[in-house]
Design an enzyme around this catalytic site. Structure first.
Site, mmCIF file in Angstrom:
data_model
loop_
_atom_site.group_PDB
_atom_site.id
_atom_site.type_symbol
_atom_site.label_atom_id
_atom_site.label_comp_id
_atom_site.label_asym_id
_atom_site.label_seq_id
_atom_site.Cartn_x
_atom_site.Cartn_y
_atom_site.Cartn_z
ATOM 1 N N GLY A 173 -111.958 43.038 8.473
ATOM 2 C CA GLY A 173 -112.870 42.164 7.386
ATOM 3 C C GLY A 173 -114.377 42.530 7.908
ATOM 4 N NE ARG A 214 -113.830 59.569 19.227
ATOM 5 C CZ ARG A 214 -113.648 60.635 19.208
ATOM 6 N NH1 ARG A 214 -113.010 61.399 20.116
ATOM 7 N NH2 ARG A 214 -114.238 61.652 18.177
ATOM 8 N N GLY A 225 -107.824 46.918 4.143
ATOM 9 C CA GLY A 225 -108.040 45.750 4.022
ATOM 10 C C GLY A 225 -108.969 45.046 2.793
ATOM 11 C CB SER A 226 -111.910 43.361 3.567
ATOM 12 O OG SER A 226 -111.156 42.355 4.271
ATOM 13 C CG ASP A 236 -105.137 43.838 3.710
ATOM 14 O OD1 ASP A 236 -103.989 44.226 4.122
ATOM 15 O OD2 ASP A 236 -105.989 43.328 4.202
ATOM 16 N N GLY A 249 -111.279 47.787 9.540
ATOM 17 C CA GLY A 249 -112.708 48.090 9.265
ATOM 18 C C GLY A 249 -112.949 49.459 8.397
ATOM 19 C CE LYS A 276 -102.955 41.175 7.567
ATOM 20 N NZ LYS A 276 -102.808 42.255 8.485
#
Lengths: 235, 331
Positions: free
Chosen positions: B190, B202, B272-273, B61, B251, B118
């Site tokens: 995030g 999973r 991402g973050s 990101d 995450g 996005k």
């Protein structure tokens, strides 16, 4: 390394740093040959040491080159390509070239094994990616067209062999109608831009992706034309 | 919620395939455009093919051209252009929408690697806009505020390929049925907390393993149960993997998180973050890129995990999660 008592297994490595390497292995494993070949994924210099030939897959050329350097494989690769058969598809073709246009800012590392100038991403963004039938006389069953899958594909701009280099054989052309209209190199003639598969000595490149099809004829071509002749009479 | 109409969007060859990280089967061309001279544009083959080229890579990101350049130098195989990373969307609240096309174009101009962007779930006009400005991939993403609480975009009609999030096999196959050429776990974006991405991966793998030993009668029932199109479930059971590339997302914050998701069978990762909210983004980005390549080599993972500075501050995922549970968006 002996199998069947006499013939050594030929090991074809697939550079597995990033990109579509698994698809090349699947295609190689489908081949029916009169020599036993084995395939390994190459991520380290030790892996590369075991290989008789190498395929550099599609992926992102900047990512693959950086990972090669960080993994300590870049210098061994530069030595490897001097003496061993190597096939590069798409990003792999860029890495095999001597010069690249449209490199990332600050330039990018190449292996420079083939006397070719290539432009990255010659057609534009992904919406310009396409499939096209290729007529390839050198393949098995040459009357059957080969589906070329061109994904953000590079374009060959010029062939630059010196008299001491191996000559370059054009294995496949693209119809000139399919060429991108705007390429920023008026100093090169248009002809090489139609070349999508070329061979120079032990080295072979395709700007498209045979590994994304179920048609193994380019894999068969590489192994039969570039690899197996080195092992005739070698046990 | 109803099971979507069955459309034969993906046809695959009769090849045995390993789970995750393996070869993705080739697809028959479903043509959506012609180039002068006979080339076919926007086929499912070129859409899923680009995802195959991204495998073993990290998609990062970025919110501006400068971050995009840092990502490219660190070895990203693509960047995701957006105005706010998920951690900021979560913190600031409000409606999150498609980014300014001008900002996306600046990022496209700054790098040579593919650029993704996005759109809100169901917002097909945002997708039309992104296609015309030339992004390479569209993420129909639960991280943005949904524009339609019932329908996803019909992705078959676009030349640009789509990636969509999924929490389980049924959701993944519904998205593929709508034309998605790539799947990712939703995770919980995030948060810097990988637990939801692990749960989703999973779930997908476990359901694939169960389906792979079912006979056809059982597959009909399982398709109904997980609300998946039968033909895609049958194909997935035969291949023992999703018929398109499957990345991890939501995450991931460390090289070990990335390698964990690869060992759980993902083909690559989105971060991402986790990168630009960390102490040393360039170094962490490069370490995560190496971790995805060498995901099965703990010695290299140990080396690249050293001295990365502070990771992003994570959030526990409970009922009070600030910004809510984004993974619940999507139908």
């Amino acid at each position: 390394m002996a199998r069947d008592g006499h013939e050594r297994v030929i090991i074809i490595g697939i550079l597995a740093l990033q990109g579509a390497f698994a698809e090349h292995q699947t295609a190689l494993q489908r081949l029916s040959l009169n020599r036993t070949i084995d395939t390994i994924f190459v991520r380290t210099a030790e892996d590369l040491d075991r290989c008789d030939a190498l395929i550099i897959p599609g992926g992102e050329s900047t990512t693959i080159a950086l990972l090669a350097r960080l993994s300590g494989v870049l210098e061994p690769l530069k030595l490897f390509v001097k003496t061993k058969p190597v096939w590069g598809t798409c990003a792999g073709a860029i890495l095999l070239s001597q010069a690249v246009e449209g490199a990332k800012k600050g330039g990018q590392e190449l292996l420079g094994a083939m006397s070719i100038t290539i432009a990255r991403n010659g057609w534009g963004s992904q919406v310009e990616s396409f499939e096209a039938d290729l007529q390839v006389p050198g393949l098995r069953d040459p009357v059957v067209p080969f589906t070329g899958i061109f994904i953000r594909a590079p374009v060959i701009l010029a062939l630059t062999p010196t008299p001491s280099d191996h000559s370059i054989i054009v294995v496949a052309h693209l119809s000139p109608d399919l060429l991108p209209s705007a390429l920023s190199s008026p100093d090169h003639s248009a002809e090489p831009r139609t070349y999508v598969a070329v061979r120079q000595g032990l080295h072979f490149l395709t700007t498209f992706h045979p590994e994304l099809t179920n048609d193994d004829r380019f894999h068969d071509y590489f192994v039969r034309e570039c690899v197996l002749p080195l092992f005739v009479g070698v046990s | 919620m109803t099971t979507p109409a069955v459309t034969p969007s993906v046809q695959t060859p009769p090849l045995p395939q390993g789970a995750g990280g393996g070869a993705v089967p080739s697809t028959a061309p479903a043509r959506s455009g012609q180039r002068d001279g006979g080339g076919s544009l926007g086929t499912f083959g070129v859409k899923s093919g680009l995802a195959q080229m991204l495998k073993g890579g990290v998609i990062m990101d970025v919110v501006n051209a400068e971050q995009a350049r840092i990502a490219e130098e660190a070895g990203a195989c693509a960047v995701m252009a957006l105005e706010r990373v998920p951690a900021d969307i979560r913190a600031e609240g409000g409606v999150a929408r498609m980014s300014d096309p001008q900002m996306i174009k600046e990022i496209v101009d700054a790098v040579t690697i593919p650029v993704m962007a996005k759109v809100r779930i169901g917002h097909f006009v945002e997708a039309q806009i992104l296609q015309v400005i030339g992004v390479d991939y569209i993420d129909e993403s639960e991280v943005l505020t949904p524009a339609d609480d019932e329908h996803h975009i019909n992705k078959h009609g676009f030349k640009v390929p789509f990636v969509c999030g999924a929490r389980d096999l049924g959701e993944a196959l519904r998205r593929i049925s709508e034309g998605a050429a790539m799947i990712r776990t939703k995770g919980e974006a995030g948060t810097g907390n990988v637990v939801e991405a692990v749960r989703h991966q999973r779930a997908v793998m476990s359901q694939i393993r169960r389906a792979s030993v079912m006979n056809e009668e059982e597959l009909y029932v399982f398709a109904k149960e997980i609300q998946a199109p039968f033909h895609l479930l049958k194909e997935t059971a035969r291949l023992k993997r999703l018929p398109v590339v499957n990345f991890a997302a939501g995450g991931l914050a460390t090289p070990a998180d990335a390698a964990l998701m690869m060992q759980l069978g993902c083909d690559g990762v989105f971060v991402g973050s986790g990168i630009f909210h960390s102490g040393d983004p360039a170094k962490r980005a490069r370490a995560i890129v190496q971790a995805v390549t060498h995901y099965n080599n703990p010695k290299i993972l140990a080396e690249v995990s050293e001295n990365l500075g502070a990771a992003m501050v994570g959030l526990t995922i409970d009922a009070d999660l600030k910004g809510g549970h984004l993974a619940k968006r999507g139908w």
